[in-house]
Design a protein around this motif. Structure first.
Motif, PDB file in Angstrom:
ATOM      1  N   HIS A 126       0.827  -1.209   0.000  1.00 61.33           N
ATOM      2  CA  HIS A 126       0.000   0.000   0.000  1.00 61.33           C
ATOM      3  C   HIS A 126       0.867   1.267   0.000  1.00 61.33           C
ATOM      4  CE1 HIS A 126      -4.404   0.897   1.405  1.00 61.33           C
ATOM      5  NE2 HIS A 126      -4.027   1.772   0.507  1.00 61.33           N
ATOM      6  N   ARG A 127       2.015   1.209   0.655  1.00 61.91           N
ATOM      7  CA  ARG A 127       2.970   2.324   0.681  1.00 61.91           C
ATOM      8  C   ARG A 127       4.377   1.749   0.787  1.00 61.91           C
ATOM      9  NH1 ARG A 127      -0.835   4.523  -0.751  1.00 61.91           N
ATOM     10  NH2 ARG A 127      -1.910   6.349   0.075  1.00 61.91           N
ATOM     11  N   TRP A 128       5.379   2.619   0.664  1.00 60.42           N
ATOM     12  CA  TRP A 128       6.778   2.215   0.815  1.00 60.42           C
ATOM     13  C   TRP A 128       7.085   2.074   2.298  1.00 60.42           C
ATOM     14  CZ3 TRP A 128      10.367   0.787  -2.713  1.00 60.42           C
ATOM     15  CH2 TRP A 128      11.706   0.744  -2.304  1.00 60.42           C
ATOM     16  N   ASP A 129       7.811   1.028   2.661  1.00 64.76           N
ATOM     17  CA  ASP A 129       8.220   0.853   4.058  1.00 64.76           C
ATOM     18  C   ASP A 129       9.678   1.287   4.192  1.00 64.76           C
ATOM     19  OD1 ASP A 129       8.927   0.084   6.572  1.00 64.76           O
ATOM     20  OD2 ASP A 129       8.167  -1.971   6.414  1.00 64.76           O
ATOM     21  N   TYR A 130       9.878   2.395   4.882  1.00 63.66           N
ATOM     22  CA  TYR A 130      11.229   2.936   5.034  1.00 63.66           C
ATOM     23  C   TYR A 130      12.055   2.131   6.048  1.00 63.66           C
ATOM     24  CZ  TYR A 130       9.957   6.896   2.111  1.00 63.66           C
ATOM     25  OH  TYR A 130       9.575   7.675   1.037  1.00 63.66           O
ATOM     26  N   ASP A 131      11.417   1.234   6.791  1.00 61.21           N
ATOM     27  CA  ASP A 131      12.135   0.491   7.828  1.00 61.21           C
ATOM     28  C   ASP A 131      12.518  -0.930   7.416  1.00 61.21           C
ATOM     29  OD1 ASP A 131      11.955   2.633   9.578  1.00 61.21           O
ATOM     30  OD2 ASP A 131       9.938   2.025  10.199  1.00 61.21           O
ATOM     31  N   THR A 132      12.026  -1.389   6.276  1.00 63.94           N
ATOM     32  CA  THR A 132      12.335  -2.765   5.846  1.00 63.94           C
ATOM     33  C   THR A 132      13.054  -2.704   4.504  1.00 63.94           C
ATOM     34  OG1 THR A 132      10.264  -3.503   6.863  1.00 63.94           O
ATOM     35  CG2 THR A 132      11.322  -5.045   5.358  1.00 63.94           C
TER      36      THR A 132
END
Ligand SMILES: NC(=O)c1ccc[n+]([C@@H]2O[C@H](COP(=O)([O-])OP(=O)(O)OC[C@H]3O[C@@H](n4cnc5c(N)ncnc54)[C@H](OP(=O)(O)O)[C@@H]3O)[C@@H](O)[C@H]2O)c1
Length: 324
Positions: A126-132
């Protein structure tokens, strides 16, 4: 109904996808329909030939998936079902959101349970995951395909540079790549034409735009935007830059052309998107049978080159919206 091949997935989908964010429970948002009111809309969509449905685990906190699953019982093979993962589902559990392997595995199992399906046709981030790291996400998605829980993977709003990186990473790692992009694109928000849409075209990625009617702002004259419950209460509509730039003039031109064509504003706004070569199937949101029928009839509207230029002419760049 017209059908198109959804990019490299090879699946045949209706040129309109039914957005299921409006179905689930009114306890989630005032403008969302409860199950008893949602089912007739989905059933009518099926009668009209729509076979493509988009939901997400977060819509009505899972109720949208459950209602869609109920509506499609006994009709699973004829339908193409897309859902999404990323937003946190349980306030007390940070691992119920994001795109870590743990979140993806748990949330996918929960989505399939609510949908009452063994496999989802399109599973989207759904969105970009900046933590993975993206490689971790892509591996978890690829494994879900190998397990038979997912047929294809797609992505939703992000920067084009991130999408390019994800496509490159999947190729490098020999994993299934994102085959679809669900992005924010309509006559009032065209920033995607700079980078994302040409990238999708170059990479043969199917495009399924969300909020094609600018959350209702392209369906009625500017001064009437507040006239519906959703217009009055949908904060997101106000957070998007629809009223900025020359949005109001675009809204007025849509109304003028609709009068000339003896069509509704919603039909002109949808026809514009359907004429764009890079668009496969806009994802339309509606809570009303008449509006659904109008959307389908928009497939018959033919706009000339000069109509399209005239509608587009007032647009001015606006701030990026839909991802950050
Ligand atoms: N990936 C993402 O981040 C993301 C974000 C937003 C949405 N989505 C997806 O996109 C779908 C559609 O989004 P959306 O609901 O925001 O967008 P939309 O289709 O741009 O707008 C829906 C609004 O337009 C109105 N409308 C529709 N047809 C109409 C007509 N013929 N005449 C008058 N009004 C009409 C609806 O009112 P009525 O209910 O009265 O018909 C509703 O208020 C969602 O269901 C969801 O699947 C994805």
């Amino acid at each position: 109904m017209e059908y198109t091949t959804l990019g490299r997935t090879g699946m045949e989908v209706s040129r309109l996808c039914l957005g299921c964010m409006s179905f689930g429970t009114s306890a989630w948002r005032d403008w969302v329909l409860d199950e008893d009111e949602s089912l007739p809309i989905i059933e009518r969509a099926i009668d009209l030939g729509i076979n493509f449905f988009d939901t997400a685990n977060m819509y009505s906190r899972g109720e949208s998936e459950r209602v869609l699953g109920t509506a499609l019982e006994g009709r699973r093979e004829e339908s193409v079902v897309a859902t999404k993962v990323y937003f946190q589902m349980d306030d007390d559990n940070p691992n119920s959101g994001g795109l870590s392997r743990k979140a993806i595995e748990q949330e996918l199992a929960a989505s399939l349970g609510r949908l009452g399906m063994e496999t989802v046709d399109l599973y989207q981030t759904h969105r970009w995951d900046y933590d993975t790291p993206i490689g971790e996400t892509l591996r978890a998605l690829d494994d879900a395909i190998r397990r038979g829980q997912v047929r294809h993977v797609g992505a939703s709003s992000m920067w084009a540079r991130q999408f390019a990186r994800a496509l490159q990473a999947s190729d490098r790692l020999g994993l299934d790549r994102f085959l679809t992009m669900q992005n924010h694109y309509n006559l009032l928000y065209r920033e995607e034409e700079r980078e994302m849409l040409p990238l999708c075209q170059q990479e043969d990625v199917a495009v399924i735009p969300w909020s094609p009617l600018a959350r209702g702002y392209l369906t009625r004259p500017h001064e009437e935007f507040d006239a519906t419950v959703r217009g009055e209460t949908d904060d997101h509509a106000r957070r998007h830059p629809y009223f900025e730039g020359n949005g109001r003039e675009v809204n007025e031109r849509v109304e003028e052309l609709a009068d000339e064509e003896d069509a509704t504003m919603a039909q002109v706004a949808l026809a514009w998107l359907l004429h764009k070569e890079w668009v496969d199937a806009p994802i339309v949101g509606t809570t009303c049978l008449e509006h659904l029928e109008e959307a389908v009839a928009a497939l018959d509207i033919s706009l000339s080159e000069s109509d399209i230029e005239w509608l587009e002419e007032p647009y001015e760049p606006v701030r990026v919206s839909g991802h950050d």
